[in-house]
Enzyme design. Structure first.
Site, mmCIF file in Angstrom:
data_model
loop_
_atom_site.group_PDB
_atom_site.id
_atom_site.type_symbol
_atom_site.label_atom_id
_atom_site.label_comp_id
_atom_site.label_asym_id
_atom_site.label_seq_id
_atom_site.Cartn_x
_atom_site.Cartn_y
_atom_site.Cartn_z
ATOM 1 N N ASP A 238 55.251 -11.777 -46.139
ATOM 2 C CA ASP A 238 56.143 -11.207 -47.167
ATOM 3 C C ASP A 238 57.583 -11.672 -46.954
ATOM 4 O OD1 ASP A 238 53.816 -9.803 -47.567
ATOM 5 O OD2 ASP A 238 54.788 -7.862 -47.824
ATOM 6 N N ALA B 65 59.973 -6.212 -47.850
ATOM 7 C CA ALA B 65 60.448 -7.487 -47.302
ATOM 8 C C ALA B 65 61.570 -8.060 -48.167
ATOM 9 C CB ALA B 65 59.304 -8.482 -47.202
ATOM 10 N N LEU C 279 53.497 -5.839 -53.426
ATOM 11 C CA LEU C 279 54.291 -6.941 -53.980
ATOM 12 C C LEU C 279 55.464 -7.327 -53.074
ATOM 13 C CD1 LEU C 279 54.308 -5.957 -57.771
ATOM 14 C CD2 LEU C 279 52.715 -7.436 -56.536
ATOM 15 N N PRO D 154 57.998 -2.312 -57.841
ATOM 16 C CA PRO D 154 57.478 -1.034 -57.353
ATOM 17 C C PRO D 154 57.288 -1.102 -55.834
ATOM 18 C CG PRO D 154 55.739 -2.291 -58.458
ATOM 19 C CD PRO D 154 57.007 -3.079 -58.621
ATOM 20 N N GLY E 43 55.426 0.053 -52.265
ATOM 21 C CA GLY E 43 54.076 0.438 -51.851
ATOM 22 C C GLY E 43 53.022 -0.086 -52.806
HETATM 23 O O1 PMV Z 1 51.206 -4.812 -49.024
HETATM 24 P P1 PMV Z 1 52.178 -5.930 -48.757
HETATM 25 O O2 PMV Z 1 52.901 -6.443 -49.962
HETATM 26 O O3 PMV Z 1 53.129 -5.587 -47.639
HETATM 27 O O4 PMV Z 1 51.306 -7.198 -48.230
HETATM 28 C C1 PMV Z 1 50.656 -7.071 -46.988
HETATM 29 C C2 PMV Z 1 49.879 -8.300 -46.596
HETATM 30 C C3 PMV Z 1 48.944 -8.022 -45.402
HETATM 31 O O5 PMV Z 1 48.295 -9.268 -45.123
HETATM 32 C C4 PMV Z 1 47.892 -6.998 -45.759
HETATM 33 C C5 PMV Z 1 49.699 -7.549 -44.165
HETATM 34 C C6 PMV Z 1 50.549 -8.612 -43.491
HETATM 35 O O6 PMV Z 1 51.350 -8.223 -42.637
HETATM 36 O O7 PMV Z 1 50.385 -9.809 -43.783
#
Ligand code: PMV
Length: 301
Positions: free
Chosen positions: A135, A93, A89, A84, A86
């Protein structure tokens, strides 16, 4: 076919943006991509029915342009997303890594995981502004790792399988928005938030040891504490709090939101697979789209 892995942050999101370490596991679910020759560069993404060239103004078109660089090869990249978006997870990336790997393959370019992760950040910046890179690093490398900005990714030896359950809150999370919220709090109360980041960093250290020792209850406790810190940083939601409670009541050793928060997913750790399945059912009974996560093995660096 080439791949970018999804990831679940076990400990350390947000603090990782401020130079603290994060403990993360790559997911077997991610993004697959393949390339074929075509008249001009195109990116097609299933199951989203996306078909873009590098000339458009959408985020995906701009991100594709950022990966193509100056001498764009005439190829179509077909990507299939199994995560999914947003949801915390690492979907974007994983997509960036898979698309870049397909472009590299088309150009006959060989690159190691670190180089792929680094170059794919150009894609990730379109969506996240100032990503820490956790990520992208996990999407390229797989495995269970400790990531710290500006340092080489550290491999974590895993002493026991990690029975993880991931539950979607059903709310869309915007990492850009929650990272901005934490930045606002950091500007207003630098000392307080820095203390919180240090406390989270200590949890990452103990969590890493717990993973190595196969000490799942200790890892679970660190996850619970980390969730409390994330709440204090203002990036949880009532729904994520409720789902973490449901998971704990169903026997989870620990539960927390994962990724950017503000919606998206939570992750729970179980003592074994049967318990993980009962936690999944308890989350599903609350209307959460929940699944048992399989950790993707990475190269041992
Ligand atoms: O929401 P995601 O899967 O992109 O994870 C973000 C992780 C954060 O630490 C909140 C942001 C980052 O750039 O590390």
């Amino acid at each position: 076919m080439v791949k970018g892995f999804g990831k679940v942050i076990l400990l350390g999101e947000h603090a990782v943006v401020y130079g603290r370490p994060a403990l993360a596991a790559a997911l077997a679910r991610g993004v697959d991509a393949r390339w074929s020759s075509s008249a001009s560069p195109r990116l097609r993404i299933a199951p989203w029915r996306v078909d873009v060239g590098p000339g458009g103004s959408t985020e995906l078109a701009r991100a594709f342009r950022a990966l193509l660089g100056g001498d764009a090869p005439a190829v179509t990249v077909d990507a299939t997303v199994e995560l999914p978006a947003g949801a915390g997870l690492g979907c974007s990336a994983a997509l960036g890594v898979a698309v870049l790997r397909a472009l590299d393959e088309a150009a006959g370019r060989e690159a190691d995981d670190e180089d792929v992760a680094e170059r794919s950040l150009a894609w990730e910046r379109v969506f996240h502004g100032n990503p820490s890179g956790v990520d992208s690093a996990l999407a390229a490398a797989g495995g269970v790792r400790v990531f710290r900005r500006g340092e080489r990714l550290a491999t974590v030896s895993v002493g026991a399988r990690l029975p993880l359950v991931i539950g979607h809150s059903g709310e869309p999370g915007s990492t850009k928005a929650t990272v901005a919220e934490v930045a606002r709090r950091h500007a207003a109360d630098r000392e307080g938030t820095e203390r919180t980041f240090d406390a989270i960093a200590a949890l990452v250290e103990s969590g890493r040891r717990a993973v190595g020792d196969g000490a799942l209850p200790a890892l679970g406790r660190a996850m619970n504490e980390n969730h409390a810190h994330l709440r204090a940083l203002g990036v949880s939601t009532d729904r994520l709090d409720a789902l973490t409670d449901v998971a704990r009541q169903a026997g989870a050793l620990g539960a927390k939101l994962t990724g950017g928060g503000g919606g998206g997913c939570m992750v729970a750790l179980a003592a074994g697979r049967d318990r993980a399945e009962s936690i999944r059912r308890a989350l599903a009974a609350e209307g959460s789209d929940a699944f048992l996560a399989e950790v993707a093995a990475g190269r041992v660096a």
